[in-house]
Write a protein that holds these residues in place. Structure first.
Motif, short mmCIF file in Angstrom:
data_model
loop_
_atom_site.label_atom_id
_atom_site.label_comp_id
_atom_site.label_asym_id
_atom_site.label_seq_id
_atom_site.Cartn_x
_atom_site.Cartn_y
_atom_site.Cartn_z
N SER A 1 0.84 -1.19 0.00
CA SER A 1 0.00 0.00 0.00
C SER A 1 0.88 1.24 0.00
O SER A 1 1.89 1.30 0.71
CB SER A 1 -0.93 0.02 1.22
N ILE A 2 0.47 2.23 -0.81
CA ILE A 2 1.17 3.51 -0.82
C ILE A 2 0.15 4.63 -0.86
O ILE A 2 -1.01 4.44 -1.28
CB ILE A 2 2.13 3.67 -2.02
N ALA A 3 0.58 5.79 -0.39
CA ALA A 3 -0.22 7.01 -0.52
C ALA A 3 0.54 7.98 -1.40
O ALA A 3 1.78 8.04 -1.37
CB ALA A 3 -0.48 7.62 0.85
N ILE A 4 -0.20 8.74 -2.18
CA ILE A 4 0.38 9.80 -2.99
C ILE A 4 -0.28 11.10 -2.57
O ILE A 4 -1.51 11.26 -2.65
CB ILE A 4 0.15 9.55 -4.49
N ILE A 5 0.53 12.02 -2.05
CA ILE A 5 0.02 13.30 -1.58
C ILE A 5 0.51 14.42 -2.49
O ILE A 5 1.39 14.23 -3.32
CB ILE A 5 0.45 13.58 -0.11
N GLY A 6 -0.06 15.60 -2.30
CA GLY A 6 0.32 16.76 -3.09
C GLY A 6 -0.84 17.72 -3.20
O GLY A 6 -2.00 17.32 -3.03
N PRO A 7 -0.57 18.97 -3.48
CA PRO A 7 -1.64 19.96 -3.56
C PRO A 7 -2.54 19.74 -4.77
O PRO A 7 -2.19 18.98 -5.70
CB PRO A 7 -0.88 21.28 -3.68
N SER A 8 -3.69 20.41 -4.77
CA SER A 8 -4.59 20.34 -5.93
C SER A 8 -3.84 20.83 -7.17
O SER A 8 -3.10 21.81 -7.12
CB SER A 8 -5.81 21.22 -5.69
N SER B 1 -1.55 19.10 -8.75
CA SER B 1 -0.18 18.58 -8.84
C SER B 1 -0.07 17.37 -9.76
O SER B 1 1.04 16.91 -10.05
CB SER B 1 0.35 18.22 -7.45
N GLY B 2 -1.20 16.82 -10.20
CA GLY B 2 -1.17 15.69 -11.13
C GLY B 2 -1.51 14.36 -10.50
O GLY B 2 -1.39 13.31 -11.14
N LYS B 3 -2.00 14.37 -9.25
CA LYS B 3 -2.30 13.11 -8.56
C LYS B 3 -3.38 12.32 -9.31
O LYS B 3 -3.22 11.11 -9.53
CB LYS B 3 -2.79 13.39 -7.13
N SER B 4 -4.47 12.97 -9.66
CA SER B 4 -5.55 12.27 -10.35
C SER B 4 -5.13 11.84 -11.75
O SER B 4 -5.54 10.78 -12.24
CB SER B 4 -6.80 13.15 -10.42
N THR B 5 -4.31 12.65 -12.41
CA THR B 5 -3.80 12.28 -13.73
C THR B 5 -2.99 10.99 -13.64
O THR B 5 -3.15 10.08 -14.47
CB THR B 5 -2.92 13.41 -14.30
N LEU B 6 -2.13 10.89 -12.64
CA LEU B 6 -1.34 9.68 -12.45
C LEU B 6 -2.24 8.49 -12.18
O LEU B 6 -2.04 7.40 -12.75
CB LEU B 6 -0.35 9.89 -11.31
N LEU B 7 -3.23 8.67 -11.34
CA LEU B 7 -4.14 7.57 -11.03
C LEU B 7 -4.94 7.15 -12.26
O LEU B 7 -5.18 5.95 -12.47
CB LEU B 7 -5.10 7.99 -9.90
N ASN B 8 -5.33 8.09 -13.09
CA ASN B 8 -6.06 7.77 -14.31
C ASN B 8 -5.21 6.95 -15.28
O ASN B 8 -5.71 6.06 -15.98
CB ASN B 8 -6.55 9.04 -15.00
N ILE B 9 -3.92 7.25 -15.33
CA ILE B 9 -3.02 6.49 -16.20
C ILE B 9 -2.86 5.07 -15.67
O ILE B 9 -2.95 4.09 -16.41
CB ILE B 9 -1.65 7.19 -16.31
N ILE B 10 -2.67 4.93 -14.36
CA ILE B 10 -2.54 3.61 -13.77
C ILE B 10 -3.83 2.82 -13.94
O ILE B 10 -3.82 1.61 -14.19
CB ILE B 10 -2.17 3.72 -12.28
N GLY B 11 -4.97 3.50 -13.83
CA GLY B 11 -6.27 2.85 -13.94
C GLY B 11 -6.76 2.65 -15.36
O GLY B 11 -7.92 2.26 -15.56
N GLN C 1 -5.76 -8.87 0.36
CA GLN C 1 -4.46 -8.97 -0.31
C GLN C 1 -4.46 -8.19 -1.64
O GLN C 1 -3.91 -8.64 -2.65
CB GLN C 1 -4.09 -10.43 -0.54
N VAL C 2 -5.10 -7.03 -1.61
CA VAL C 2 -5.17 -6.18 -2.80
C VAL C 2 -4.16 -5.06 -2.66
O VAL C 2 -3.97 -4.49 -1.58
CB VAL C 2 -6.61 -5.62 -2.97
N THR C 3 -3.46 -4.78 -3.73
CA THR C 3 -2.50 -3.67 -3.74
C THR C 3 -3.29 -2.37 -3.75
O THR C 3 -4.22 -2.20 -4.53
CB THR C 3 -1.60 -3.76 -4.98
N LEU C 4 -2.90 -1.44 -2.89
CA LEU C 4 -3.68 -0.21 -2.69
C LEU C 4 -2.85 1.03 -2.99
O LEU C 4 -1.75 1.19 -2.45
CB LEU C 4 -4.20 -0.15 -1.25
N ILE C 5 -3.39 1.89 -3.83
CA ILE C 5 -2.81 3.22 -4.06
C ILE C 5 -3.86 4.23 -3.64
O ILE C 5 -4.96 4.29 -4.20
CB ILE C 5 -2.43 3.45 -5.52
N LEU C 6 -3.51 5.03 -2.66
CA LEU C 6 -4.42 6.04 -2.11
C LEU C 6 -3.91 7.43 -2.45
O LEU C 6 -2.78 7.79 -2.12
CB LEU C 6 -4.50 5.88 -0.59
N VAL C 7 -4.72 8.20 -3.14
CA VAL C 7 -4.39 9.59 -3.44
C VAL C 7 -5.16 10.48 -2.46
O VAL C 7 -6.38 10.33 -2.31
CB VAL C 7 -4.78 9.95 -4.89
#
Length: 232
Positions: A41-48, A50-60, A202-208
């Motif tokens: 599990s990982i978290a990705i932080i950053g201000p509005s 910063s590209g967090k949702s863009t990165l998640l959309n690419i991974i998804g 046992q699911v890999t988790l990415i939290l933005v």
């Protein structure tokens, strides 16, 4: 090249948009590389912005990178056709958003089972029903199966969205600001639930998230800063 031990691997991923006013590019993500194994599990932080949702959309698989590679379960996503990507998205990736996106006319159980509609086999439907009931009970909603979203609290609606994201037994769970619309008490409850389900399923988790206290519940914390992903 993909790491055989990684469930998810990003190699030098960048995302840029062409400017309509000039020949310059707006670069949102810059040369991002990291790998995750099953159940990490990982978290990705950053201000509005910063590209967090863009990165998640690419991974998804909702978006494609301008350059770089994304491997999921050993497959190079860039080599898959749209139909294959849709199958990956439905069977291997669970998505949770800030807004629950539940259908108001459907019951809790019907909302959870929506991703299963593409599977027409009767045995599979019975299995999905059993899994839905078990997961809804696990998150404390066993008495709400036949309620509609309008009859639930905000925290309950988001728990339904979590169960819906897990119904297909995905290998990767992506949560984009899942507590953004919740009050503090419900936010803490949701954070605890995601951490527990990460271990149990046992699911890999990415939290933005922009909330550092929520991010610290994950095994590792990364920060997106000026398009670069840095480990905190």
């Amino acid at each position: 090249m993909a790491d055989a031990t990684a469930l998810l691997q990003l190699n030098h991923v960048s995302k840029r948009y062409d400017s309509l006013q000039s020949a310059e590019h707006l670069e949102i993500l810059r040369d991002i590389s990291f790998a995750l194994r099953q159940a990490e599990s990982i978290a990705i932080i950053g201000p509005s912005g910063s590209g967090k949702s863009t990165l998640l959309n690419i991974i998804g698989t909702l978006d494609r990178p301008s350059s770089g590679e994304v491997f999921l379960d050993g497959k190079d996503l860039a080599q898959l056709a749209d139909r294959e990507l849709a199958h990956v998205r439905n069977h291997k990736i669970g998505l949770i958003f800030q807004a629950h996106h539940l259908l108001p006319q459907c019951t809790v159980l019907e909302n959870v089972l929506l991703p299963t509609l593409a599977d027409k086999s009767a045995p599979a439907k019975e299995t999905y029903q059993d899994r839905a009931s078990r997961l809804l009970s696990r998150v404390g909603l066993n008495q709400r199966l036949h309620h509609r979203p309008g009859q639930l609290s905000g925290g309950e609606r988001q728990r339904v969205a979590v169960v819906r994201a897990l119904i297909m037994q995905p290998k990767l769970l992506l949560a984009d600001e899942p507590t953004g619309a919740l009050d503090r008490a419900n936010s803490e409850e949701m954070a605890q639930l995601l951490a527990e389900l990460n271990r149990e399923e046992q699911v890999t988790l990415i939290l933005v998230t922009h909330a550092l206290e929520l991010a610290k519940r994950m095994e590792r914390v990364y920060e997106l800063r000026e398009g670069k992903l840095l480990q905190s």
